[in-house]
Design an enzyme around this catalytic site. Sequence first.
Site, mmCIF file in Angstrom:
data_model
loop_
_atom_site.group_PDB
_atom_site.id
_atom_site.type_symbol
_atom_site.label_atom_id
_atom_site.label_comp_id
_atom_site.label_asym_id
_atom_site.label_seq_id
_atom_site.Cartn_x
_atom_site.Cartn_y
_atom_site.Cartn_z
ATOM 1 N N ARG A 256 19.842 -3.557 13.389
ATOM 2 C CA ARG A 256 20.222 -4.823 12.744
ATOM 3 C C ARG A 256 18.962 -5.682 12.701
ATOM 4 O O ARG A 256 18.515 -6.203 13.730
ATOM 5 C CB ARG A 256 21.334 -5.494 13.553
ATOM 6 C CG ARG A 256 21.948 -6.734 12.934
ATOM 7 C CD ARG A 256 23.100 -7.205 13.834
ATOM 8 N NE ARG A 256 23.715 -8.439 13.404
ATOM 9 C CZ ARG A 256 24.767 -8.534 12.595
ATOM 10 N NH1 ARG A 256 25.329 -7.427 12.117
ATOM 11 N NH2 ARG A 256 25.276 -9.707 12.275
ATOM 12 N N ASP B 250 31.733 -14.841 1.546
ATOM 13 C CA ASP B 250 30.868 -14.571 2.696
ATOM 14 C C ASP B 250 30.188 -15.891 3.038
ATOM 15 O O ASP B 250 30.380 -16.909 2.350
ATOM 16 C CB ASP B 250 29.840 -13.489 2.313
ATOM 17 C CG ASP B 250 29.063 -12.944 3.503
ATOM 18 O OD1 ASP B 250 29.320 -13.381 4.632
ATOM 19 O OD2 ASP B 250 28.181 -12.083 3.280
ATOM 20 N N HIS C 85 24.273 -4.156 3.641
ATOM 21 C CA HIS C 85 25.165 -4.144 4.813
ATOM 22 C C HIS C 85 26.223 -3.054 4.605
ATOM 23 O O HIS C 85 27.414 -3.335 4.416
ATOM 24 C CB HIS C 85 25.826 -5.507 4.971
ATOM 25 C CG HIS C 85 26.378 -5.769 6.342
ATOM 26 N ND1 HIS C 85 26.482 -4.788 7.312
ATOM 27 C CD2 HIS C 85 26.861 -6.910 6.916
ATOM 28 C CE1 HIS C 85 26.997 -5.309 8.406
ATOM 29 N NE2 HIS C 85 27.235 -6.591 8.203
ATOM 30 N N CYS D 168 33.897 -11.192 5.690
ATOM 31 C CA CYS D 168 33.323 -10.311 6.713
ATOM 32 C C CYS D 168 33.189 -10.992 8.072
ATOM 33 O O CYS D 168 32.975 -10.307 9.073
ATOM 34 C CB CYS D 168 31.972 -9.780 6.252
ATOM 35 S SG CYS D 168 30.696 -11.050 6.102
ATOM 36 N N GLN E 179 29.705 -2.786 6.699
ATOM 37 C CA GLN E 179 30.729 -3.785 6.392
ATOM 38 C C GLN E 179 31.562 -3.365 5.190
ATOM 39 O O GLN E 179 32.791 -3.456 5.197
ATOM 40 C CB GLN E 179 30.091 -5.142 6.112
ATOM 41 C CG GLN E 179 31.085 -6.227 5.711
ATOM 42 C CD GLN E 179 32.097 -6.527 6.802
ATOM 43 O OE1 GLN E 179 31.703 -6.830 7.931
ATOM 44 N NE2 GLN E 179 33.379 -6.440 6.493
ATOM 45 N N ARG F 52 35.863 -2.336 11.334
ATOM 46 C CA ARG F 52 34.438 -2.132 11.558
ATOM 47 C C ARG F 52 34.228 -1.030 12.595
ATOM 48 O O ARG F 52 33.316 -0.205 12.478
ATOM 49 C CB ARG F 52 33.779 -3.433 12.055
ATOM 50 C CG ARG F 52 33.711 -4.566 11.049
ATOM 51 C CD ARG F 52 32.863 -4.247 9.843
ATOM 52 N NE ARG F 52 31.526 -3.805 10.210
ATOM 53 C CZ ARG F 52 30.535 -4.602 10.627
ATOM 54 N NH1 ARG F 52 30.742 -5.902 10.759
ATOM 55 N NH2 ARG F 52 29.345 -4.108 10.908
#
Length: 382
Positions: free
Chosen positions: A121, A262, A148, A304, A151, A331
């Site tokens: 990450r 988001d 991403h 998310c 996700q 997730r």
Amino acid sequence: MVHPVRQVPHLLTLADLSPSQIQRIVRHAHFLKRTSLPWLAPQKRHVALQRLPSQSLFNKSVALLFSKRSTRTRLSAETAALLLGGQALFLGKDDIQLGVNESVRDSARVIGGMCQGIFARVGEHEEIEELARYSPVPVLNALSSLWHPTQVLADILTLHEHAHLFEPTPGKHLMGQKPGKVREVRPLTVAYVGDSANVLHDMLVTYPRLGHQLRVASPDDAKYRAPKAVWDRVVELGCDKSIHWTADPREAVHGADLVVTDTWISMGQEAEKEQRLKDFQGYQVTEQLCREGGANPKWKFMHCLPRKQDEVDDEVFYGPRSLVFAESDNRKWTIMAMFDLLFGRWTLLAQSGKGGKSRDPEPRAAEEGERAGEGETEAEKA
């Protein structure tokens, strides 16, 4: 007998996967979820009769190389690795020498020499590209400035699990549905209202290839639109033909079955907060916005997380339209599927033949997800 050297597989964006490979991950995640949940429930008798999930990470370690804060991604990764029989090692930016006394190249080799996978990450996407270039073990993108993928995989699994909510005829989803199989979801109109950030970018290269239409609203400013590196992949994959982009959020939600937003202020953009809040005025997802824009009366909502009230009001976020916590839960299962196939088996990027079956030379143990709910897996028979 000399065995050929296998190329190390990495996954930095869903743009690098075919639609059949994406669907294979979703099926496998669904299978692992069904297999694992009984083990996580309060103990009952005859637990020995329960099927174990894949143990492809037995005695293996996964490095969680996180330079940014995380709740869902870290929890998902640590608990998923445990269920697969392995261990996740959290390596925060203040824990190791990376970026202080050691280069990315050297760190990739050192970490890859002791762990069997790197879940990274990072900030700029170039960081994870350099990691992948020099790592002797698979690298999976946990988040970067551009992409991403984990996700969006969780979002897709959530849509399949809630496919019945998008059917015009109640009960139609049960017709011909085999028990334990992941449900098919009809082609949807998906509206995204907000900043063009990493989650949207993987949506842009994925949803159109799965048969969905995307309608995107973001302010009429280049910094709120897809960067060239992303849009080039969109065009390369032919996804641009199924994307409508506008500055009007009401136009974007017209006919939408699903509305997604988001954060407007990503990590590292805190100094731009005042200007961004001004630029995104009128973009808050509300019942009124979707009613005025002409969304499908049964529209559903995704985010998310973490969420701020500027982005979506409480009525939508906590109401019956919201799928956000199912999305959050998933997730874990999609990351578990990726860990199994990428770190545990190295079969995630195997070419697919007819019907999406793997051509990987290894035993067909990676096909659990193809046969969810249909008896023992090949790994369990071995």
